[in-house]
Motif scaffolding. Structure first.
Motif, PDB file in Angstrom:
ATOM      1  N   GLU A 161       0.837  -1.198   0.000  1.00 47.71           N
ATOM      2  CA  GLU A 161       0.000   0.000   0.000  1.00 47.71           C
ATOM      3  C   GLU A 161       0.872   1.249   0.000  1.00 47.71           C
ATOM      4  OE1 GLU A 161      -3.402   0.193  -0.030  1.00 47.71           O
ATOM      5  OE2 GLU A 161      -3.404  -1.987  -0.283  1.00 47.71           O
ATOM      6  N   THR A 162       0.483   2.231  -0.796  1.00 50.68           N
ATOM      7  CA  THR A 162       1.182   3.512  -0.709  1.00 50.68           C
ATOM      8  C   THR A 162       0.672   4.238   0.528  1.00 50.68           C
ATOM      9  OG1 THR A 162      -0.425   4.535  -2.176  1.00 50.68           O
ATOM     10  CG2 THR A 162       1.599   3.730  -3.179  1.00 50.68           C
ATOM     11  N   ARG A 163       1.551   5.060   1.119  1.00 52.08           N
ATOM     12  CA  ARG A 163       1.200   5.758   2.351  1.00 52.08           C
ATOM     13  C   ARG A 163       0.979   7.243   2.146  1.00 52.08           C
ATOM     14  NH1 ARG A 163       6.169   5.139   5.437  1.00 52.08           N
ATOM     15  NH2 ARG A 163       6.984   5.208   3.363  1.00 52.08           N
ATOM     16  N   THR A 164       1.494   7.783   1.028  1.00 56.27           N
ATOM     17  CA  THR A 164       1.425   9.229   0.833  1.00 56.27           C
ATOM     18  C   THR A 164       1.081   9.557  -0.609  1.00 56.27           C
ATOM     19  OG1 THR A 164       3.743   9.493   0.175  1.00 56.27           O
ATOM     20  CG2 THR A 164       3.269   9.577   2.551  1.00 56.27           C
ATOM     21  N   GLN A 165       0.640  10.775  -0.797  1.00 59.58           N
ATOM     22  CA  GLN A 165       0.388  11.301  -2.144  1.00 59.58           C
ATOM     23  C   GLN A 165       1.693  11.343  -2.936  1.00 59.58           C
ATOM     24  OE1 GLN A 165      -1.448  15.170  -2.157  1.00 59.58           O
ATOM     25  NE2 GLN A 165      -0.817  15.582  -4.246  1.00 59.58           N
ATOM     26  N   TYR A 166       2.809  11.620  -2.254  1.00 57.56           N
ATOM     27  CA  TYR A 166       4.110  11.691  -2.927  1.00 57.56           C
ATOM     28  C   TYR A 166       4.482  10.343  -3.544  1.00 57.56           C
ATOM     29  CZ  TYR A 166       4.464  15.999  -0.272  1.00 57.56           C
ATOM     30  OH  TYR A 166       4.222  17.225   0.256  1.00 57.56           O
ATOM     31  N   GLU A 167       4.184   9.271  -2.828  1.00 63.82           N
ATOM     32  CA  GLU A 167       4.468   7.942  -3.374  1.00 63.82           C
ATOM     33  C   GLU A 167       3.640   7.700  -4.636  1.00 63.82           C
ATOM     34  OE1 GLU A 167       5.722   5.513   0.673  1.00 63.82           O
ATOM     35  OE2 GLU A 167       3.650   5.426   0.001  1.00 63.82           O
ATOM     36  N   ASP A 168       2.347   8.028  -4.574  1.00 62.90           N
ATOM     37  CA  ASP A 168       1.472   7.847  -5.739  1.00 62.90           C
ATOM     38  C   ASP A 168       1.950   8.687  -6.925  1.00 62.90           C
ATOM     39  OD1 ASP A 168      -0.300   6.022  -4.519  1.00 62.90           O
ATOM     40  OD2 ASP A 168      -1.436   7.663  -3.602  1.00 62.90           O
ATOM     41  N   GLU A 169       2.347   9.924  -6.672  1.00 59.66           N
ATOM     42  CA  GLU A 169       2.820  10.800  -7.744  1.00 59.66           C
ATOM     43  C   GLU A 169       4.115  10.261  -8.368  1.00 59.66           C
ATOM     44  OE1 GLU A 169       3.183  14.576  -5.797  1.00 59.66           O
ATOM     45  OE2 GLU A 169       1.016  14.952  -5.857  1.00 59.66           O
ATOM     46  N   ALA A 170       5.020   9.773  -7.536  1.00 59.20           N
ATOM     47  CA  ALA A 170       6.286   9.236  -8.046  1.00 59.20           C
ATOM     48  C   ALA A 170       6.030   8.001  -8.914  1.00 59.20           C
ATOM     49  CB  ALA A 170       7.226   8.896  -6.886  1.00 59.20           C
ATOM     50  N   ILE A 171       5.149   7.124  -8.471  1.00 56.25           N
ATOM     51  CA  ILE A 171       4.818   5.929  -9.257  1.00 56.25           C
ATOM     52  C   ILE A 171       4.204   6.327 -10.593  1.00 56.25           C
ATOM     53  CG2 ILE A 171       3.290   3.914  -9.373  1.00 56.25           C
ATOM     54  CD1 ILE A 171       3.754   3.656  -6.305  1.00 56.25           C
ATOM     55  N   ALA A 172       3.273   7.260 -10.567  1.00 54.36           N
ATOM     56  CA  ALA A 172       2.620   7.707 -11.808  1.00 54.36           C
ATOM     57  C   ALA A 172       3.639   8.287 -12.787  1.00 54.36           C
ATOM     58  CB  ALA A 172       1.536   8.730 -11.492  1.00 54.36           C
ATOM     59  N   THR A 173       4.633   8.997 -12.279  1.00 50.09           N
ATOM     60  CA  THR A 173       5.678   9.563 -13.128  1.00 50.09           C
ATOM     61  C   THR A 173       6.463   8.462 -13.835  1.00 50.09           C
ATOM     62  OG1 THR A 173       5.903  11.508 -11.719  1.00 50.09           O
ATOM     63  CG2 THR A 173       7.783  10.967 -13.111  1.00 50.09           C
ATOM     64  N   VAL A 174       6.731   7.384 -13.138  1.00 51.28           N
ATOM     65  CA  VAL A 174       7.562   6.311 -13.682  1.00 51.28           C
ATOM     66  C   VAL A 174       6.790   5.396 -14.624  1.00 51.28           C
ATOM     67  CG1 VAL A 174       8.918   4.263 -13.072  1.00 51.28           C
ATOM     68  CG2 VAL A 174       9.144   6.359 -11.724  1.00 51.28           C
ATOM     69  N   VAL A 175       5.622   4.928 -14.199  1.00 54.09           N
ATOM     70  CA  VAL A 175       4.928   3.895 -14.995  1.00 54.09           C
ATOM     71  C   VAL A 175       3.985   4.478 -16.029  1.00 54.09           C
ATOM     72  CG1 VAL A 175       5.157   2.219 -13.143  1.00 54.09           C
ATOM     73  CG2 VAL A 175       3.024   3.506 -13.377  1.00 54.09           C
ATOM     74  N   LYS A 176       3.716   5.753 -15.939  1.00 51.03           N
ATOM     75  CA  LYS A 176       2.826   6.451 -16.875  1.00 51.03           C
ATOM     76  C   LYS A 176       1.532   5.665 -17.047  1.00 51.03           C
ATOM     77  CE  LYS A 176       6.815   8.683 -18.883  1.00 51.03           C
ATOM     78  NZ  LYS A 176       7.742   8.286 -17.868  1.00 51.03           N
ATOM     79  N   GLY A 177       1.196   5.178 -18.226  1.00 50.69           N
ATOM     80  CA  GLY A 177      -0.074   4.491 -18.442  1.00 50.69           C
ATOM     81  C   GLY A 177      -0.071   3.005 -18.153  1.00 50.69           C
ATOM     82  N   ASP A 178       1.012   2.479 -17.577  1.00 50.56           N
ATOM     83  CA  ASP A 178       1.116   1.038 -17.346  1.00 50.56           C
ATOM     84  C   ASP A 178       0.595   0.572 -15.985  1.00 50.56           C
ATOM     85  OD1 ASP A 178       2.265   0.648 -19.806  1.00 50.56           O
ATOM     86  OD2 ASP A 178       4.306   0.413 -19.041  1.00 50.56           O
TER      87      ASP A 178
END
Length: 191
Positions: A161-178
């Motif tokens: 589980e992600t714990r913060t908005q920062y984690e979610d934003e970082a993941i979205a930056t890396v995986v984009k649409g995947d």
């Protein structure tokens, strides 16, 4: 499902792999490369040995997803030769990693820092402190980086589980649409 995080370096490469977010769930290793000289033949041999050592473990555990940190070069002399050598070795590493999985995601150093600490401008000590608070205790800065990348891969695949908005934003930056295809990996394949 096994995922991996890799902090690549020409002299030292740290790799962490496993199925879950607890420190006991993962294995972290530091692979060191011996300097064999500056001739083209010596460089090729050094790369060959370094990559073979890394792949020995990864071929056995077969991670389905790999998060690998992009290079960050500081200032100094020899930049062109360092960049050329890094490109040689990194291309060979990628060539072999693609035999294990096509799901390789490059993570910019600032995005990695943002995922672990909440700030893309954090220093190495910030990463170590955050991961030590979660119970990780390893011997090198490089291994802490690999653990952060490993945890990012786990979260991207829904294995943590992600714990913060920062984690979610970082993941979205890396995986984009995947993201959806990564989340689907944790489900067993239909019969």
């Amino acid at each position: 499902m096994i995922v991996a995080g890799i902090d690549p370096g020409q002299a030292k490469t740290a790799v962490t792999w496993g199925p879950g977010p607890e420190p006991a769930d993962c294995t972290s290793r530091l692979y060191k490369s011996d300097r064999l000289g500056d001739s083209p033949r010596a460089r090729v041999k050094r790369i060959e040995v370094h990559v073979a050592n890394i792949l020995r473990d990864l071929d056995e555990v077969k991670p389905r997803v790999i998060f690998i940190e992009q290079y960050s070069f500081g200032q100094g002399s020899g930049q062109v030769s360092r960049l050329a050598y890094a490109g040689e070795w990194r291309s060979i590493l990628y060539w072999h990693l693609l035999d294990i999985t096509p799901r390789i995601y490059e993570v910019a150093p600032g995005t990695h820092k943002k995922f672990v600490t909440g700030s893309g401008r954090s220093n190495k000590a910030g990463i170590i402190t955050k991961l030590a608070q979660l119970g990780y205790d390893v011997g090198s800065d490089d291994e802490y980086d690999a653990i952060g990348l490993y945890r990012m891969a786990l979260a991207a695949c829904g294995l943590m589980e992600t714990r913060t908005q920062y984690e979610d934003e970082a993941i979205a930056t890396v995986v984009k649409g995947d993201r959806e295809s990564l989340l689907a990996l944790k489900s067993p394949p239909p019969f």
